[in-house]
Design a protein around this motif. Structure first.
Motif, PDB file in Angstrom:
ATOM      1  N   GLU A  45       0.818  -1.226   0.000  1.00  0.00           N
ATOM      2  CA  GLU A  45       0.000   0.000   0.000  1.00  0.00           C
ATOM      3  C   GLU A  45       0.847   1.271   0.000  1.00  0.00           C
ATOM      4  O   GLU A  45       0.662   2.169  -0.826  1.00  0.00           O
ATOM      5  CB  GLU A  45      -0.920  -0.016   1.235  1.00  0.00           C
ATOM      6  CG  GLU A  45      -1.989   1.059   1.238  1.00  0.00           C
ATOM      7  CD  GLU A  45      -3.093   0.816   0.222  1.00  0.00           C
ATOM      8  OE1 GLU A  45      -3.513   1.807  -0.391  1.00  0.00           O
ATOM      9  OE2 GLU A  45      -3.509  -0.345   0.038  1.00  0.00           O
ATOM     10  N   LYS A  46       1.801   1.343   0.949  1.00  0.00           N
ATOM     11  CA  LYS A  46       2.553   2.586   1.157  1.00  0.00           C
ATOM     12  C   LYS A  46       3.790   2.708   0.265  1.00  0.00           C
ATOM     13  O   LYS A  46       4.337   3.790   0.102  1.00  0.00           O
ATOM     14  CB  LYS A  46       2.963   2.703   2.624  1.00  0.00           C
ATOM     15  CG  LYS A  46       1.764   2.773   3.569  1.00  0.00           C
ATOM     16  CD  LYS A  46       2.185   2.707   5.029  1.00  0.00           C
ATOM     17  CE  LYS A  46       0.964   2.688   5.939  1.00  0.00           C
ATOM     18  NZ  LYS A  46       1.325   2.505   7.348  1.00  0.00           N
ATOM     19  N   GLY A  47       4.224   1.576  -0.298  1.00  0.00           N
ATOM     20  CA  GLY A  47       5.370   1.603  -1.198  1.00  0.00           C
ATOM     21  C   GLY A  47       4.956   1.497  -2.652  1.00  0.00           C
ATOM     22  O   GLY A  47       5.051   2.460  -3.418  1.00  0.00           O
ATOM     23  N   LEU A  48       4.429   0.322  -3.026  1.00  0.00           N
ATOM     24  CA  LEU A  48       4.138   0.042  -4.438  1.00  0.00           C
ATOM     25  C   LEU A  48       2.934   0.812  -4.976  1.00  0.00           C
ATOM     26  O   LEU A  48       3.026   1.491  -6.007  1.00  0.00           O
ATOM     27  CB  LEU A  48       3.926  -1.464  -4.638  1.00  0.00           C
ATOM     28  CG  LEU A  48       5.103  -2.361  -4.248  1.00  0.00           C
ATOM     29  CD1 LEU A  48       4.754  -3.822  -4.472  1.00  0.00           C
ATOM     30  CD2 LEU A  48       6.339  -1.989  -5.054  1.00  0.00           C
ATOM     31  N   ILE A  49       1.798   0.708  -4.286  1.00  0.00           N
ATOM     32  CA  ILE A  49       0.588   1.372  -4.788  1.00  0.00           C
ATOM     33  C   ILE A  49       0.755   2.887  -4.736  1.00  0.00           C
ATOM     34  O   ILE A  49       0.360   3.606  -5.658  1.00  0.00           O
ATOM     35  CB  ILE A  49      -0.660   0.896  -4.013  1.00  0.00           C
ATOM     36  CG1 ILE A  49      -0.944  -0.579  -4.364  1.00  0.00           C
ATOM     37  CG2 ILE A  49      -1.879   1.753  -4.335  1.00  0.00           C
ATOM     38  CD1 ILE A  49      -2.103  -1.216  -3.630  1.00  0.00           C
ATOM     39  N   SER A  50       1.390   3.366  -3.671  1.00  0.00           N
ATOM     40  CA  SER A  50       1.667   4.796  -3.562  1.00  0.00           C
ATOM     41  C   SER A  50       2.514   5.284  -4.744  1.00  0.00           C
ATOM     42  O   SER A  50       2.222   6.312  -5.364  1.00  0.00           O
ATOM     43  CB  SER A  50       2.398   5.065  -2.241  1.00  0.00           C
ATOM     44  OG  SER A  50       2.902   6.363  -2.204  1.00  0.00           O
ATOM     45  N   GLY A  51       3.551   4.517  -5.078  1.00  0.00           N
ATOM     46  CA  GLY A  51       4.413   4.878  -6.202  1.00  0.00           C
ATOM     47  C   GLY A  51       3.670   4.844  -7.527  1.00  0.00           C
ATOM     48  O   GLY A  51       3.820   5.734  -8.370  1.00  0.00           O
ATOM     49  N   MET A  52       2.833   3.807  -7.706  1.00  0.00           N
ATOM     50  CA  MET A  52       2.094   3.670  -8.963  1.00  0.00           C
ATOM     51  C   MET A  52       1.062   4.788  -9.109  1.00  0.00           C
ATOM     52  O   MET A  52       0.791   5.248 -10.221  1.00  0.00           O
ATOM     53  CB  MET A  52       1.417   2.301  -9.022  1.00  0.00           C
ATOM     54  CG  MET A  52       1.228   1.752 -10.416  1.00  0.00           C
ATOM     55  SD  MET A  52       2.770   1.542 -11.329  1.00  0.00           S
ATOM     56  CE  MET A  52       2.151   1.258 -12.970  1.00  0.00           C
ATOM     57  N   ASN A  53       0.494   5.242  -7.989  1.00  0.00           N
ATOM     58  CA  ASN A  53      -0.451   6.365  -8.032  1.00  0.00           C
ATOM     59  C   ASN A  53       0.237   7.633  -8.520  1.00  0.00           C
ATOM     60  O   ASN A  53      -0.338   8.422  -9.276  1.00  0.00           O
ATOM     61  CB  ASN A  53      -1.063   6.615  -6.645  1.00  0.00           C
ATOM     62  CG  ASN A  53      -2.133   5.587  -6.304  1.00  0.00           C
ATOM     63  OD1 ASN A  53      -2.674   4.930  -7.187  1.00  0.00           O
ATOM     64  ND2 ASN A  53      -2.440   5.447  -5.031  1.00  0.00           N
ATOM     65  N   THR A 108      -6.995   7.395 -15.387  1.00  0.00           N
ATOM     66  CA  THR A 108      -8.394   7.638 -15.009  1.00  0.00           C
ATOM     67  C   THR A 108      -9.158   6.326 -14.926  1.00  0.00           C
ATOM     68  O   THR A 108      -9.957   6.107 -14.007  1.00  0.00           O
ATOM     69  CB  THR A 108      -9.082   8.577 -16.030  1.00  0.00           C
ATOM     70  OG1 THR A 108      -8.294   9.746 -16.182  1.00  0.00           O
ATOM     71  CG2 THR A 108     -10.471   8.972 -15.563  1.00  0.00           C
ATOM     72  N   ALA A 109      -8.895   5.445 -15.879  1.00  0.00           N
ATOM     73  CA  ALA A 109      -9.566   4.134 -15.874  1.00  0.00           C
ATOM     74  C   ALA A 109      -9.299   3.397 -14.565  1.00  0.00           C
ATOM     75  O   ALA A 109     -10.214   2.809 -13.959  1.00  0.00           O
ATOM     76  CB  ALA A 109      -9.085   3.293 -17.054  1.00  0.00           C
ATOM     77  N   ALA A 110      -8.059   3.442 -14.103  1.00  0.00           N
ATOM     78  CA  ALA A 110      -7.705   2.762 -12.855  1.00  0.00           C
ATOM     79  C   ALA A 110      -8.409   3.391 -11.659  1.00  0.00           C
ATOM     80  O   ALA A 110      -8.879   2.686 -10.763  1.00  0.00           O
ATOM     81  CB  ALA A 110      -6.191   2.806 -12.652  1.00  0.00           C
ATOM     82  N   GLU A 111      -8.522   4.703 -11.652  1.00  0.00           N
ATOM     83  CA  GLU A 111      -9.210   5.392 -10.559  1.00  0.00           C
ATOM     84  C   GLU A 111     -10.691   5.011 -10.527  1.00  0.00           C
ATOM     85  O   GLU A 111     -11.258   4.743  -9.461  1.00  0.00           O
ATOM     86  CB  GLU A 111      -9.069   6.917 -10.723  1.00  0.00           C
ATOM     87  CG  GLU A 111      -7.673   7.444 -10.403  1.00  0.00           C
ATOM     88  CD  GLU A 111      -7.463   8.872 -10.893  1.00  0.00           C
ATOM     89  OE1 GLU A 111      -8.449   9.520 -11.321  1.00  0.00           O
ATOM     90  OE2 GLU A 111      -6.300   9.330 -10.856  1.00  0.00           O
ATOM     91  N   VAL A 112     -11.316   5.000 -11.700  1.00  0.00           N
ATOM     92  CA  VAL A 112     -12.734   4.646 -11.800  1.00  0.00           C
ATOM     93  C   VAL A 112     -12.945   3.200 -11.350  1.00  0.00           C
ATOM     94  O   VAL A 112     -13.857   2.893 -10.578  1.00  0.00           O
ATOM     95  CB  VAL A 112     -13.255   4.841 -13.245  1.00  0.00           C
ATOM     96  CG1 VAL A 112     -14.666   4.279 -13.402  1.00  0.00           C
ATOM     97  CG2 VAL A 112     -13.232   6.317 -13.623  1.00  0.00           C
ATOM     98  N   CYS A 113     -12.075   2.310 -11.836  1.00  0.00           N
ATOM     99  CA  CYS A 113     -12.169   0.889 -11.480  1.00  0.00           C
ATOM    100  C   CYS A 113     -12.055   0.691  -9.979  1.00  0.00           C
ATOM    101  O   CYS A 113     -12.847  -0.018  -9.360  1.00  0.00           O
ATOM    102  CB  CYS A 113     -11.094   0.109 -12.222  1.00  0.00           C
ATOM    103  SG  CYS A 113     -11.193  -1.677 -11.987  1.00  0.00           S
ATOM    104  N   ARG A 114     -11.059   1.351  -9.373  1.00  0.00           N
ATOM    105  CA  ARG A 114     -10.835   1.221  -7.918  1.00  0.00           C
ATOM    106  C   ARG A 114     -12.044   1.713  -7.134  1.00  0.00           C
ATOM    107  O   ARG A 114     -12.413   1.133  -6.098  1.00  0.00           O
ATOM    108  CB  ARG A 114      -9.576   1.998  -7.518  1.00  0.00           C
ATOM    109  CG  ARG A 114      -9.263   1.936  -6.018  1.00  0.00           C
ATOM    110  CD  ARG A 114      -8.898   0.518  -5.597  1.00  0.00           C
ATOM    111  NE  ARG A 114      -8.643   0.412  -4.191  1.00  0.00           N
ATOM    112  CZ  ARG A 114      -9.585   0.244  -3.254  1.00  0.00           C
ATOM    113  NH1 ARG A 114     -10.870   0.181  -3.606  1.00  0.00           N
ATOM    114  NH2 ARG A 114      -9.265   0.118  -1.970  1.00  0.00           N
ATOM    115  N   ALA A 115     -12.690   2.763  -7.632  1.00  0.00           N
ATOM    116  CA  ALA A 115     -13.848   3.336  -6.921  1.00  0.00           C
ATOM    117  C   ALA A 115     -15.016   2.345  -6.827  1.00  0.00           C
ATOM    118  O   ALA A 115     -15.808   2.404  -5.896  1.00  0.00           O
ATOM    119  CB  ALA A 115     -14.293   4.610  -7.623  1.00  0.00           C
TER     120      ALA A 115
END
Length: 214
Positions: A42-50, A204-211
Motif C-alpha cells: 500500500e505505502k510503497g508500491l501502490i503509492s508509487g504507482m499512483n 483515469t480508468a484505474a481510478e474509476v475501477c478502484r472506486a
C-alpha cells in the motif's frame, strides 16, 4: 514498533524510476526488517504507482516511462506475493480486461491493466480479439466485479456493445460494471451502448475501477 516510512518512500521512488532489480532488493530488505507485507504494498508500491498514474495523466511522463515503472511493479509484486499470501492479504477485488473481437491492439489495454493492478486489484487479462462468450464465461467463473473492454478501431467498437448484450442475455449484466475505452470510443458512445463508464486514459480508468470496490 519500527517506523518504515523511509523504506516505503524508497520503494515508491524506485518504482517511479523503474529500477526493477533495486526494488526487489528494497522489498526483501523491508520484509526482513519486519515491515508488514500489506504496508509495503500500500505505502510503497501502490503509492508509487499512483504518482506514476498522476504524472502520466498530466502529461509529465509518457508510455515508455509507465511501462518501465510497471515492470518494476511486477518484479516487486512477485517478490512480495508469498509474504502477502502468508499474511492473509487478498486483492481488493477482480477485474476482467481484454481487447474485443476483431481487434488486435494491446498497448492501451496493457497500460490500463498495469494501472489497475497498481491499485491492488487482481486483473484477469484475456488478451486481444476476445469473443463475447469468452468474456461472459470468465465473468461467471471468476466473480469479477468489473469488465474493461478496449477497442482501437471504429469497426470493432460495436463488439463492446455485443459484449454488454451478451452479459445481459446471460443474466450477469447487473453483477458487473462495464468500462469501455480506446481511441475512437467517446462518452456518448459509452452512454449509447449502456456501458457504466468511459475513461480517456489509463490512469483515469484505474481510478474509476478502484472506486467500484469502495
Amino acid at each position: 514498533m519500527s517506523d518504515f516510512t523511509n523504506s516505503f518512500n524508497e520503494i515508491s521512488d524506485l518504482l517511479q524510476k523503474g529500477k526493477a532489480k533495486d526494488i526487489v532488493v528494497a522489498v526483501e530488505k523491508a520484509l526482513k526488517e519486519g515491515a508488514a507485507p500489506a504496508d509495503i504494498l500500500e505505502k510503497g508500491l501502490i503509492s508509487g504507482m499512483n504518482i506514476v498514474g498522476g504524472k502520466f495523466k498530466n502529461g509529465e511522463i509518457f508510455v515508455p516511462e509507465v511501462l518501465i515503472a510497471a515492470r518494476a511493479m511486477n518484479h516487486a509484486s512477485a517478490t512480495l506475493k508469498s509474504a502477502l499470501v502468508a499474511a492473509g492479504v487478498k486483492p481488493v477485488g477482480k477485474a476482467v480486461i481484454c481487447t474485443v473481437k476483431g481487434d488486435l491492439h494491446d498497448i492501451g489495454k496493457n497500460l490500463v491493466k498495469m494501472m489497475i493492478e497498481g491499485k491492488g486489484i487482481e486483473v484477469i487479462d484475456l488478451g486481444v480479439d476476445v469473443a463475447s462468450d469468452k468474456i461472459v464465461e470468465t465473468v461467471r467463473d471468476s466473480g469479477a466485479k468489473v469488465v474493461c473492454l478496449s477497442a482501437l478501431l471504429t469497426t470493432t467498437m460495436l463488439s463492446q456493445k455485443e459484449t454488454i448484450d451478451a452479459l445481459k442475455s446471460a443474466g450477469l449484466r447487473d453483477k458487473v460494471k462495464v468500462m469501455v475505452g480506446g481511441a475512437p470510443v467517446t462518452q456518448s458512445f459509452a452512454d449509447e451502448i449502456g456501458a457504466d463508464a468511459y475513461s480517456p486514459d489509463a490512469a483515469t480508468a484505474a481510478e474509476v475501477c478502484r472506486a467500484y470496490y469502495n
